[in-house]
Scaffold this active site. Structure first.
Site, PDB file in Angstrom:
ATOM      1  N   GLU A  21      -9.676 -10.684  -9.763  1.00 11.65           N
ATOM      2  CA  GLU A  21      -8.401 -10.668  -9.035  1.00 11.65           C
ATOM      3  C   GLU A  21      -8.105 -12.012  -8.377  1.00 11.65           C
ATOM      4  O   GLU A  21      -7.078 -12.168  -7.717  1.00 11.65           O
ATOM      5  CB  GLU A  21      -8.398  -9.544  -7.997  1.00 11.65           C
ATOM      6  CG  GLU A  21      -9.645  -9.477  -7.138  1.00 11.65           C
ATOM      7  CD  GLU A  21      -9.759  -8.169  -6.371  1.00 11.65           C
ATOM      8  OE1 GLU A  21      -8.745  -7.472  -6.196  1.00 11.65           O
ATOM      9  OE2 GLU A  21     -10.880  -7.846  -5.939  1.00 11.65           O
ATOM     10  N   ARG A  61       2.237 -10.007  -1.608  1.00 11.58           N
ATOM     11  CA  ARG A  61       2.829  -8.872  -2.312  1.00 11.58           C
ATOM     12  C   ARG A  61       3.375  -7.802  -1.384  1.00 11.58           C
ATOM     13  O   ARG A  61       4.090  -6.906  -1.833  1.00 11.58           O
ATOM     14  CB  ARG A  61       1.817  -8.273  -3.287  1.00 11.58           C
ATOM     15  CG  ARG A  61       0.531  -7.763  -2.692  1.00 11.58           C
ATOM     16  CD  ARG A  61      -0.453  -7.435  -3.823  1.00 11.58           C
ATOM     17  NE  ARG A  61      -1.764  -7.004  -3.357  1.00 11.58           N
ATOM     18  CZ  ARG A  61      -2.125  -5.746  -3.196  1.00 11.58           C
ATOM     19  NH1 ARG A  61      -1.256  -4.787  -3.434  1.00 11.58           N
ATOM     20  NH2 ARG A  61      -3.337  -5.437  -2.794  1.00 11.58           N
ATOM     21  N   ARG A  85     -16.085   1.077  -6.070  1.00 14.10           N
ATOM     22  CA  ARG A  85     -15.887  -0.292  -5.594  1.00 14.10           C
ATOM     23  C   ARG A  85     -16.430  -0.412  -4.173  1.00 14.10           C
ATOM     24  O   ARG A  85     -16.143   0.442  -3.323  1.00 14.10           O
ATOM     25  CB  ARG A  85     -14.396  -0.672  -5.605  1.00 14.10           C
ATOM     26  CG  ARG A  85     -14.144  -2.110  -5.161  1.00 14.10           C
ATOM     27  CD  ARG A  85     -12.682  -2.493  -5.300  1.00 14.10           C
ATOM     28  NE  ARG A  85     -11.829  -1.797  -4.358  1.00 14.10           N
ATOM     29  CZ  ARG A  85     -10.494  -1.876  -4.361  1.00 14.10           C
ATOM     30  NH1 ARG A  85      -9.881  -2.601  -5.278  1.00 14.10           N
ATOM     31  NH2 ARG A  85      -9.775  -1.223  -3.469  1.00 14.10           N
ATOM     32  N   CYS A 133      -7.494  -2.067 -13.627  1.00 12.67           N
ATOM     33  CA  CYS A 133      -7.377  -0.982 -12.641  1.00 12.67           C
ATOM     34  C   CYS A 133      -6.214  -1.219 -11.676  1.00 12.67           C
ATOM     35  O   CYS A 133      -5.997  -0.434 -10.773  1.00 12.67           O
ATOM     36  CB  CYS A 133      -8.677  -0.811 -11.860  1.00 12.67           C
ATOM     37  SG  CYS A 133      -9.139  -2.244 -10.866  1.00 12.67           S
ATOM     38  N   ASN A 138      -2.849  -6.471  -9.161  1.00 11.48           N
ATOM     39  CA  ASN A 138      -2.034  -6.659  -7.956  1.00 11.48           C
ATOM     40  C   ASN A 138      -2.380  -7.975  -7.266  1.00 11.48           C
ATOM     41  O   ASN A 138      -1.509  -8.800  -6.967  1.00 11.48           O
ATOM     42  CB  ASN A 138      -2.249  -5.507  -6.972  1.00 11.48           C
ATOM     43  CG  ASN A 138      -2.025  -4.154  -7.605  1.00 11.48           C
ATOM     44  OD1 ASN A 138      -1.482  -4.051  -8.694  1.00 11.48           O
ATOM     45  ND2 ASN A 138      -2.441  -3.113  -6.930  1.00 11.48           N
ATOM     46  N   ASP A 139      -3.673  -8.178  -6.992  1.00 12.66           N
ATOM     47  CA  ASP A 139      -4.092  -9.400  -6.312  1.00 12.66           C
ATOM     48  C   ASP A 139      -4.085 -10.602  -7.249  1.00 12.66           C
ATOM     49  O   ASP A 139      -3.808 -11.722  -6.815  1.00 12.66           O
ATOM     50  CB  ASP A 139      -5.484  -9.228  -5.695  1.00 12.66           C
ATOM     51  CG  ASP A 139      -5.420  -8.599  -4.309  1.00 12.66           C
ATOM     52  OD1 ASP A 139      -4.379  -8.742  -3.643  1.00 12.66           O
ATOM     53  OD2 ASP A 139      -6.397  -7.969  -3.885  1.00 12.66           O
ATOM     54  N   ARG A 169     -11.902   3.761  -4.469  1.00 11.32           N
ATOM     55  CA  ARG A 169     -11.673   2.800  -3.389  1.00 11.32           C
ATOM     56  C   ARG A 169     -12.447   3.258  -2.147  1.00 11.32           C
ATOM     57  O   ARG A 169     -11.927   4.003  -1.314  1.00 11.32           O
ATOM     58  CB  ARG A 169     -10.186   2.688  -3.078  1.00 11.32           C
ATOM     59  CG  ARG A 169      -9.340   2.146  -4.226  1.00 11.32           C
ATOM     60  CD  ARG A 169      -7.890   1.994  -3.766  1.00 11.32           C
ATOM     61  NE  ARG A 169      -7.053   1.362  -4.754  1.00 11.32           N
ATOM     62  CZ  ARG A 169      -6.204   2.008  -5.573  1.00 11.32           C
ATOM     63  NH1 ARG A 169      -6.129   3.336  -5.512  1.00 11.32           N
ATOM     64  NH2 ARG A 169      -5.469   1.352  -6.438  1.00 11.32           N
ATOM     65  N   HIS A 215       0.827  -1.214   0.000  1.00  9.07           N
ATOM     66  CA  HIS A 215       0.000   0.000   0.000  1.00  9.07           C
ATOM     67  C   HIS A 215       0.860   1.261   0.000  1.00  9.07           C
ATOM     68  O   HIS A 215       0.525   2.244  -0.664  1.00  9.07           O
ATOM     69  CB  HIS A 215      -0.933   0.012   1.207  1.00  9.07           C
ATOM     70  CG  HIS A 215      -1.928   1.116   1.115  1.00  9.07           C
ATOM     71  ND1 HIS A 215      -3.022   1.063   0.274  1.00  9.07           N
ATOM     72  CD2 HIS A 215      -1.964   2.336   1.690  1.00  9.07           C
ATOM     73  CE1 HIS A 215      -3.694   2.196   0.374  1.00  9.07           C
ATOM     74  NE2 HIS A 215      -3.089   2.980   1.216  1.00  9.07           N
TER      75      HIS A 215
END
Length: 589
Positions: A448, A482, A345, A519, A471-472, A308, A201
């Protein structure tokens, strides 16, 4: 003496400034700057905590049984002495007055100073007294947390207001997402953390702020002291502490070159994103708070591809936002976009974004030993149906003010899809019953989890669009945390299995006439622009700061030539090298 620390380069550019340390502690504390009008209040909070802990220690002394070891009473005396020592509480007040740290941050900062002093002592007995200082500070922090810290939502303050004209860089073992949201509005010119990976993050927010960052730098927060001059090389992943005059001038030159390049890219902000062969590409923005919407428009975004919403739930002591507060936030973002689409989201709490209301023990119970695989995202929302319908109602109400889409994170089961649409139907019915206005909204799924990518054709029977969270998807496909720098070198977006899942999702969505975007971080990474275009992607959502650089790549790309290379890329054992050659060739033309 100048020293170098190596880590992972996660946000490009060069930052030069004085170090501001966020010390690690066994007790989680909030870190934020306070206004001048709150300095005396914070000092009073510190004084109250000290008095309460002193009273507790005195009470423990009185309650000691007569047969208790003498050493126990002596230890309590040591703690009482430390509690009133000016090197602890007196110096902590200076952090509050001079740097405008909140009381908890000031205590942590002073603990770091004292811990270093103890570590440098030759006498073993004195070195071991560091544990006593840590225990006293922990008591103070717990007292502060139990008093009134959870009831105060700090206003945003800029660090430079209190630090003179010197630029500042943030150095920490790690930075919690809630703290990052406070620092996002501040004036740090760079970040360094001991832990983290390319998609942790801290790395993501640093890129969203478009400032240099190095993560996974191991002992950086131990080697760097408060106010040290630091150079952060976000291109090479190097941190230089107290650089020589020659090195400093070299990096200042690199800084000026970077600023010139940004100025050149800035001219492309409002140029339409169209490839050489006439393919229009949609460049959207990822945002975290309603106030980010204006910046997205200014960067040239044609909408928001990812709002988000979980950041509305964080940094508030675990007190969840109600329907009205959420509605106002979503409405503000929608209105700010002036008719352009906003994809919201639903809350993605869990993994590296836990709620503050849960203790570490509760988090382990709530999310399991590995929170990335536990009760997170849509799983958490479905486990809290009242909260979920409340959020859906707020989003639906915001749709009356502009074009809104709903995005569901971490969908993996068709059973979850059924429950999501039942919750939506119930939310709509509740709004109808209350006479609240809303308009039809498209509903999409985040892809994801590998299971979702494999079953993409079935998912698209239910959803209007999909958005790929790379990412996921990479994390779960390769079984790599990650955020863990120990395995960060194994996090590989170019892995053939990842590319196969991406290609399958994009191709299937296009064939079925459904919208598809990326995204995740790959969308804003220029190394993947040609690859994603070749796969047929025409909608990218990224941090606003990355839009101009990605647009520049697109303006130079020919999707017909790129698409012809896809079979070769998918069959290659070294797709990254192949695409680098392709990108270099296109640039040359």
């Amino acid at each position: 003496m100048s020293i170098q620390v190596f880590g992972l380069p996660v946000s490009r550019g060069v930052a030069i400034g004085r170090a501001v340390l966020v010390a690690s502690s066994r007790v989680d504390v909030a870190h934020y700057f306070i206004g001048a009008d709150r300095v005396e209040h914070e000092i009073e909070r510190l004084r109250g905590a000290r008095n309460a802990v002193a009273a507790e220690l005195e009470s423990l002394k009185l309650e000691l049984p007569s047969e208790a070891p003498h050493e126990l009473a002596a230890l309590l005396d040591v703690h009482l002495m430390l509690l009133h020592d000016e090197s602890l509480t007196g110096a902590t007040k200076l952090w509050i007055r001079d740097r405008h740290y909140n009381a908890e941050w000031a205590l942590s900062a002073q603990l770091e100073v004292l811990a270093r002093q103890f570590d440098e002592m030759d006498d073993l007995y004195l070195r071991e007294r560091k544990a006593d200082v840590e225990q006293v500070v922990e008591r103070l922090l717990r007292e502060l947390a139990g008093a009134d810290a959870g009831h105060f939502v700090p206003p945003v303050q800029a660090a430079r207001d209190f630090a003179g004209e010197d630029p500042l860089v943030l150095v920490a073992n790690d930075v919690a997402p809630a703290d990052m949201m406070q620092f996002k509005r501040s004036v740090f010119t760079g970040f360094v953390t001991d832990v983290g990976g390319r998609t942790s993050h801290t790395a993501i927010v640093a890129r969203s702020m478009d400032i240099p960052a190095v993560v996974g730098a191991r002992e950086a927060s131990r080697l760097i002291r408060q106010d040290d001059w630091v150079v952060i090389d976000g291109d090479a992943g190097v941190v230089i502490v107290n650089p020589s005059a020659i090195v400093l001038e070299e990096y200042r030159f690199k800084q000026r070159q970077s600023e010139l390049e940004r100025a050149r890219l800035d001219r492309l902000r409002h140029t339409p994103a169209v490839t050489l062969d006439g393919q229009a590409v949609e460049l959207l923005a990822n945002i975290e708070l309603p106030g980010d919407a204006a910046g997205a428009l200014d960067a040239g975004a044609v909408g928001v591809g990812l709002f988000r919403s979980e950041f509305l739930f964080m940094n508030r002591g675990g007190d969840l936002p109600g329907e009205e507060e959420q509605f106002e936030a979503y409405r503000d973002a929608v209105v700010a976009l002036q008719g352009l689409p906003v994809t919201i989201r639903t809350v993605d709490i869990g993994a590296d974004k836990p709620l503050e209301r849960l203790s570490p023990q509760e988090l382990r119970h709530e999310h399991g030993l590995n929170p990335a695989l536990g009760l997170r995202a849509i799983r958490w929302s479905l486990a809290e149906p009242g909260m979920f319908r409340q959020q859906l109602r707020a989003i639906l109400r915001a749709s009356a003010y502009g074009k809104v889409k709903i995005l569901i994170p971490m969908v993996a089961q068709l059973g979850e899809v059924k429950l999501v649409f039942e919750a939506l139907a119930r939310a709509r019915q509740q709004l109808d019953d209350a006479g609240r206005a809303y308009t039809p909204v498209e509903v999409g799924a985040m892809i994801e989890v590998p299971a979702a990518a494999v079953m993409i054709d079935r998912f698209l029977r239910h959803f209007d669009f999909v958005s790929i969270g790379t990412n996921d998807l990479i994390q779960y496909t390769l079984a790599i945390d990650r955020a863990d720098e120990a395995v960060a070198h194994l996090y590989d977006p170019w892995h053939p299995a990842v590319l196969q899942l991406l290609h399958r999702t994009i191709t299937c969505a296009n064939a079925m006439g459904r919208g598809v975007s990326v995204c995740g971080e790959m969308a804003g990474d220029a190394a993947f622009t040609e690859l994603l275009l070749a796969m047929g992607l025409r909608s990218f959502s990224m941090h606003p700061a990355r839009i101009a650089a990605i647009k520049q790549r697109m303006l130079r790309a020919d999707t017909r030539l790129l698409a012809a290379l896809m079979p070769q890329v998918l069959d290659s054992d070294a797709p990254a090298e192949l695409m680098r050659l392709v990108a270099a060739g296109r640039t040359a033309h």
